[in-house]
Design a protein around this motif. Structure first.
Motif, PDB file in Angstrom:
ATOM      1  N   VAL A 151     -12.995  35.048   5.852  1.00 37.22           N
ATOM      2  CA  VAL A 151     -12.285  35.412   4.289  1.00 37.22           C
ATOM      3  C   VAL A 151     -11.437  36.413   4.720  1.00 37.22           C
ATOM      4  CG1 VAL A 151     -12.896  36.162   1.875  1.00 37.22           C
ATOM      5  CG2 VAL A 151     -14.439  34.530   2.952  1.00 37.22           C
ATOM      6  N   ASP A 152     -10.092  36.314   4.049  1.00 38.26           N
ATOM      7  CA  ASP A 152      -9.074  37.371   4.323  1.00 38.26           C
ATOM      8  C   ASP A 152      -9.034  38.191   3.204  1.00 38.26           C
ATOM      9  OD1 ASP A 152      -7.880  36.685   7.120  1.00 38.26           O
ATOM     10  OD2 ASP A 152      -7.870  34.636   6.060  1.00 38.26           O
ATOM     11  N   GLY A 153      -9.359  37.705   1.925  1.00 35.10           N
ATOM     12  CA  GLY A 153      -9.021  38.666   1.076  1.00 35.10           C
ATOM     13  C   GLY A 153      -9.691  38.050  -0.583  1.00 35.10           C
ATOM     14  N   VAL A 154     -10.119  38.834  -1.383  1.00 42.66           N
ATOM     15  CA  VAL A 154     -10.701  38.368  -2.608  1.00 42.66           C
ATOM     16  C   VAL A 154      -9.822  38.718  -3.874  1.00 42.66           C
ATOM     17  CG1 VAL A 154     -12.790  38.573  -4.056  1.00 42.66           C
ATOM     18  CG2 VAL A 154     -13.076  38.705  -1.544  1.00 42.66           C
ATOM     19  N   PHE A 155      -9.598  37.711  -4.587  1.00 45.43           N
ATOM     20  CA  PHE A 155      -8.568  37.967  -5.686  1.00 45.43           C
ATOM     21  C   PHE A 155      -9.370  37.913  -6.926  1.00 45.43           C
ATOM     22  CE2 PHE A 155      -6.225  35.875  -9.125  1.00 45.43           C
ATOM     23  CZ  PHE A 155      -5.069  36.394  -9.306  1.00 45.43           C
ATOM     24  N   VAL A 156      -9.275  39.029  -7.777  1.00 43.00           N
ATOM     25  CA  VAL A 156     -10.076  39.000  -9.091  1.00 43.00           C
ATOM     26  C   VAL A 156      -9.001  38.274 -10.267  1.00 43.00           C
ATOM     27  CG1 VAL A 156     -11.127  40.395 -10.676  1.00 43.00           C
ATOM     28  CG2 VAL A 156     -10.903  41.238  -8.405  1.00 43.00           C
ATOM     29  N   GLY A 183      -7.057  41.526  -4.271  1.00 40.23           N
ATOM     30  CA  GLY A 183      -5.662  40.826  -4.825  1.00 40.23           C
ATOM     31  C   GLY A 183      -5.947  40.842  -6.505  1.00 40.23           C
ATOM     32  N   ILE A 184      -4.829  40.556  -7.078  1.00 40.02           N
ATOM     33  CA  ILE A 184      -4.803  40.621  -8.647  1.00 40.02           C
ATOM     34  C   ILE A 184      -3.533  39.702  -9.079  1.00 40.02           C
ATOM     35  CG2 ILE A 184      -3.637  42.638  -9.091  1.00 40.02           C
ATOM     36  CD1 ILE A 184      -6.817  41.537 -10.673  1.00 40.02           C
ATOM     37  N   LEU A 185      -3.623  39.325 -10.359  1.00 37.77           N
ATOM     38  CA  LEU A 185      -2.464  39.009 -11.120  1.00 37.77           C
ATOM     39  C   LEU A 185      -2.350  39.723 -12.262  1.00 37.77           C
ATOM     40  CD1 LEU A 185      -0.069  37.059 -12.321  1.00 37.77           C
ATOM     41  CD2 LEU A 185      -1.839  35.609 -12.820  1.00 37.77           C
TER      42      LEU A 185
END
Length: 259
Positions: free
Chosen positions: A168-173, A212-214
């Motif tokens: 897993v390279d990253g976790v996006f909320v 990460g986020i949007l």
């Protein structure tokens, strides 16, 4: 072999901020315009956009050689869907609605050839330049960038275990669904939602992963970047089109009242 190198993955590993834009209009022409606009990455959405694999293929082709990197969001954490997106050339994926360590491991396995996973073998897919990249299958696993989206209470409960899964390279909320799960449907900017996301960002970092986020709110997007988000989408093509059109129309209507 150089064509296999994933610059987006390398940027995240080196701690370089990556600014992105959400693409939901499902158009190869739109994404071609966006891809050279200065963003580091463009999210091609198939979860909440009318996008299917042939359309995603056209959008990936339109982005070929552009300055922005393509990240594709499958409709679900599904082995078959993921296999098809990888075969048409997606190298970075954002998997929605991940809630457990087991689901995270399954996502990793879906993107890896055996023995690390169970991605199906195709000898002449677009991903390997139709078989022209020698050694593609041996090297492909290491260049896949896998981002997992956490957007529920259950996902938050398992956040560290999800973030620590190898591969897993990253976790996006996901602020939209998360705000709904917290009882603030349609209010991703609610103080309690922001507080929860801030805490999630800290937990992801402490677990050794990349957050990460949007957010289409420029001030809030900057806030999340300052909290430590390394891949941040700061708007969408729909938002740019709708807001820009409304502002232009309003400007000329105000200058020509009664017409």
């Amino acid at each position: 072999m150089d064509r296999l190198v994933n610059p987006f993955k390398q940027a995240l590993k080196s701690g370089r901020l990556q600014i992105g834009l959400w693409h939901s209009l499902s158009s190869h022409l739109v994404v071609e315009i966006l891809a050279d606009s200065g963003f580091d990455w463009i999210l091609i959405d198939t979860e909440h956009a009318p996008n299917e694999v042939p359309m995603v293929l056209a959008q990936l082709q339109a982005m070929s050689g552009a300055t922005a990197h393509a990240v594709v969001r499958p409709a679900w954490n599904d082995q078959v869907i993921i296999k098809r997106l990888l075969d048409v050339g997606a190298q970075s994926l954002l998997i929605p609605y991940v809630e457990t360590e087991e689901e995270a491991k399954r996502a990793v396995q879906s993107t890896r050839y055996p023995p690390e996973g169970f991605r199906g073998f195709a000898s002449q897919a677009r991903a390997s330049r139709y078989g022209r990249i020698k050694g593609y299958h041996a090297a492909a696993n290491a260049e896949i960038c896998l981002l997992l989206q956490v957007e529920t209470k259950r996902g938050l409960e398992n956040l560290e275990r999800i973030a620590r899964v190898e591969g897993v390279d990253g976790v996006f909320v996901g602020p939209g669904d998360l705000s709904a799960a917290l009882g603030y449907l349609g209010e991703p900017n609610h103080p309690e939602v922001v507080k929860t996301i801030d805490e999630a960002i800290r937990r992801i970092k402490d677990a050794g992963s990349v957050p990460g986020i949007l957010s289409g709110d420029a001030q809030l997007a900057q806030h999340y970047i300052e909290q430590g988000c390394l891949f941040a989408a700061v708007g969408s093509d729909i938002g740019l089109l709708a807001n820009g059109a409304e502002q232009l129309a309003a400007k000329f209507r105000s200058q020509n009242p009664g017409r």
